[in-house]
Design a protein around this motif. Structure first.
Motif, mmCIF file in Angstrom:
data_model
loop_
_atom_site.group_PDB
_atom_site.id
_atom_site.type_symbol
_atom_site.label_atom_id
_atom_site.label_comp_id
_atom_site.label_asym_id
_atom_site.label_seq_id
_atom_site.Cartn_x
_atom_site.Cartn_y
_atom_site.Cartn_z
ATOM 1 N N ALA A 164 0.855 -0.860 0.041
ATOM 2 C CA ALA A 164 0.075 0.133 0.062
ATOM 3 C C ALA A 164 1.076 0.905 0.331
ATOM 4 N N LEU A 213 2.070 1.952 -3.251
ATOM 5 C CA LEU A 213 1.347 1.981 -4.865
ATOM 6 C C LEU A 213 0.874 3.649 -4.669
ATOM 7 N N PHE A 214 0.639 3.875 -3.387
ATOM 8 C CA PHE A 214 0.832 5.726 -2.752
ATOM 9 C C PHE A 214 0.872 5.843 -3.672
ATOM 10 N N PHE A 274 0.643 5.029 -7.421
ATOM 11 C CA PHE A 274 -0.967 6.213 -8.331
ATOM 12 C C PHE A 274 -0.388 7.855 -8.246
ATOM 13 N N SER A 334 -5.775 8.768 -4.194
ATOM 14 C CA SER A 334 -4.122 7.800 -3.741
ATOM 15 C C SER A 334 -3.950 7.416 -2.715
ATOM 16 N N ALA A 365 -4.665 3.348 -3.455
ATOM 17 C CA ALA A 365 -3.675 2.536 -2.165
ATOM 18 C C ALA A 365 -4.057 1.489 -1.693
ATOM 19 N N HIS A 387 -6.525 -1.546 -3.283
ATOM 20 C CA HIS A 387 -6.086 -2.459 -4.662
ATOM 21 C C HIS A 387 -4.910 -2.583 -3.434
ATOM 22 N N SER A 388 -4.232 -2.464 -2.705
ATOM 23 C CA SER A 388 -3.265 -3.284 -2.112
ATOM 24 C C SER A 388 -4.220 -4.602 -1.251
ATOM 25 N N ILE A 438 4.028 -0.873 -10.925
ATOM 26 C CA ILE A 438 2.530 -1.015 -10.227
ATOM 27 C C ILE A 438 1.755 -2.584 -10.242
#
Length: 571
Positions: free
Chosen positions: A187, A190-191, A194, A228, A232, A235-236, A266
């Motif tokens: 996460a 991904l933050f 994104f 974002s 994160a 989707h995580s 990603i």
């Protein structure tokens, strides 16, 4: 005379006592006995104690979650699709089943048709389904230092444990901690991805009907701090639990796979998460034991479960992309994976028709598309290209991979890797004329072999029946419509070319994968029976055939005899 009178008196007394006894028995019989009634109800109750309890909990969560997901304000009537999902309880149940089973097949579009609260409910269902409801209860008890009962241990063992009761609690704790750490780290990564990566709003595929490139209807988190963070976290969680749910667009992760907007970082984070999530709790426990043993200079062997799981999982992870590449390469000039293309939209189903090849894709794009989407079909459900871009042969291979699935006691579905391994090993033992099935110098119990074959054949039987019933129920919306030669009116086709697509959809549901070859228009117009059958497949994929069967099977009474044996000639 007196003797006679005495005899008569005795007889009368005896009759009287018998009469009183009879009256007493009758009164006892007529009296309500709660214990007797409970035992009678227990005898007639169709569900078993352990698996039946899990079955009822799962069923309640799906029904209640479906109710929440059809409430106005949580689901919205979005102008993007024109459908009204408010108080559409069947769609709500469908979505709740898909989220709780970590599948990702949808009628509704989570990125546009749900508010933040609807997406939060989806996230909770995904987490509960991936980690396990009873597992969460065990973790809660551990965190507050509450004693865990033997009954809870047995139920949790059936949901996410292994065959050893003594190590169930430790195994669940290890798996939960490991998955949570991976989920939080992913996460965090991904933050930034994104926040700093701009998704594409259209693809390089030409829509000849609307005379423009295909629009992706993106909800962009680019340079949006709060969005974002939410993207994160969502989707995580979805990736580690192999759910396949996204809130990016109507086309999964395709906005991050368009030339000029390709964010392979990603895709790699997602790929690593679902691979780890699909390995299973016993594997995490074995890895921890191995690491702890090495620190003190000891040697600990992996369990047979972990060895079989590793070999099958990674063998298929290599063979799968190679087979898909061979299938697409055999007709490279017409392959939609190897080439960009233009198309028209069918007004009945919104499917692509009149496809024309435009130009070839770069080699690295083709390679990454095949690797990502083939690996995703094992358990995840995210996609970076439309599933229908794969030819019929490739979709059949993908269906086989989805049918196998990933490890037991993991966030994935299918018949599971160990079941598939035992079937192969048992078949190989028959070929070698062995009377037992073995692997890594260990003999696999005959009961386990028998149950593996049962899981396989029951799964094949159920999926075959479901495919036939779906064709009967919804054949009018399976393939693009046709135009009559007289007055150019659109008529419904009979879906004769769509069996492979139904196979892909149903194995995707059973494998809790989420790759859907049908459009939202088709999913919405499918019959009620079709939707219920898809829900059933998702439910079976989440609970597993073994647990589902055990939910309706009670311990059999022991008998001191068995029938005579007689051989039968087979092919």
């Amino acid at each position: 005379m007196n003797g006679g009178n005495q005899m008569g008196t005795k007889k009368n007394k005896s009759d009287k006592s018998e009469w009183f006894k009879f009256k007493k028995d009758n009164s006892k019989k007529d009296k309500f006995d709660p214990q007797h009634a409970f035992l009678k109800l227990k005898t007639w109750w169709p569900l078993s104690k352990v698996s039946g309890r899990i079955f009822l909990i799962y069923l309640f969560i799906v029904l209640f979650g479906g109710f929440l997901l059809c409430i106005p304000g949580i689901v919205v009537n979005n102008d993007l699709n024109g459908y009204d999902f408010r108080w559409d309880y069947l769609t709500g149940i469908f979505t709740a089943s898909s989220a709780f089973s970590d599948t990702g097949i949808n009628i509704i579009d989570p990125s546009h048709d749900y508010t933040f609260w609807g997406q939060l409910i989806l996230l909770i269902l995904i987490e509960m389904g991936g980690i396990g409801v009873l597992t969460l209860k065990i973790i809660l008890f551990i965190s507050i230092n509450k004693k865990i009962s033997l009954n809870d241990t047995i139920v949790a063992q059936s949901e996410r444990g292994n065959d050893v009761k003594s190590s169930t609690i430790e195994l669940i704790k290890d798996g939960f901690i490991w998955l949570t750490i991976v989920q939080l780290i992913a996460a965090g990564i991904l933050f930034f991805l994104f926040f700093f990566s701009e998704p594409a709003s259209e693809t390089l595929t030409w829509n000849a009907t609307e005379n423009k490139y295909t629009q992706l209807d993106v909800v962009s988190p680019y340079h949006n701090f709060m969005r974002s963070i939410w993207f994160a976290v969502f989707h995580s969680t979805s990736a580690i639990n192999n759910a396949g749910y996204d809130i990016v667009s109507t086309s999964s992760l395709q906005p991050y796979n368009v030339e000029g907007h390709q964010v392979y970082a990603i895709q790699i984070v997602f790929l690593l998460e679902w691979v780890i999530g699909g390995l299973g709790y016993p594997t995490f426990h074995d890895i921890k034991r191995k690491i702890k043993a090495r620190r003190v200079g000891q040697k600990v062997k992996f369990s047979l479960f972990t060895k079989l799981n590793f070999y099958v999982y990674f063998s298929l992870a290599i063979l799968g992309p190679l087979m898909i590449f061979a299938s697409e390469y055999s007709n490279q000039s017409n392959s939609l994976i190897f080439n960009y293309y233009s198309y028209q939209i069918d007004p009945l189903t919104h499917m692509n028709t009149n496809v024309i090849i435009a130009e070839a894709k770069p080699g690295y794009v083709v390679a990454m598309d095949i690797i990502f989407n083939t690996t995703a079909c094992r358990n995840a459900g995210f996609s970076t290209v439309p599933i229908n871009d794969f030819n019929a042969s490739s979709k059949t291979i993908l269906s086989a991979l989805m049918f196998i699935g990933s490890a037991p006691s993991s966030t994935a579905g299918g018949i599971r890797t160990t079941t598939f391994a035992i079937i192969l090993l048992s078949t190989w033992a028959v070929i070698r004329n062995k009377s037992y099935t073995s692997a890594f110098k260990k003999i696999i119990p005959a009961e386990t072999v028998r149950r593996s074959f049962s899981v396989f054949f029951i799964s094949v039987f159920i999926l075959t029946i479901v495919i036939i019933l779906i064709y009967f129920d919804s054949n009018a919306y399976l393939t693009p419509g046709m135009v009559t030669g007289s007055n150019n009116e659109l008529i419904q086709n009979q879906g004769d070319a769509s069996v492979v697509q139904i196979l892909t959809l149903i194995t995707s549901a059973y494998g809790t994968v989420g790759m859907n070859p049908f459009t939202q228009q088709q999913m919405y117009n499918f019959g009620t029976l079709t939707k219920l059958l898809i829900i059933l497949c998702m439910f079976l994929g989440q609970l597993g055939i073994s647990n589902t069967l055990l939910a309706f099977i009670k311990p059999s009474k022991k008998t001191n005899f068995k029938y005579l044996e007689e051989d039968v000639t087979i092919g």
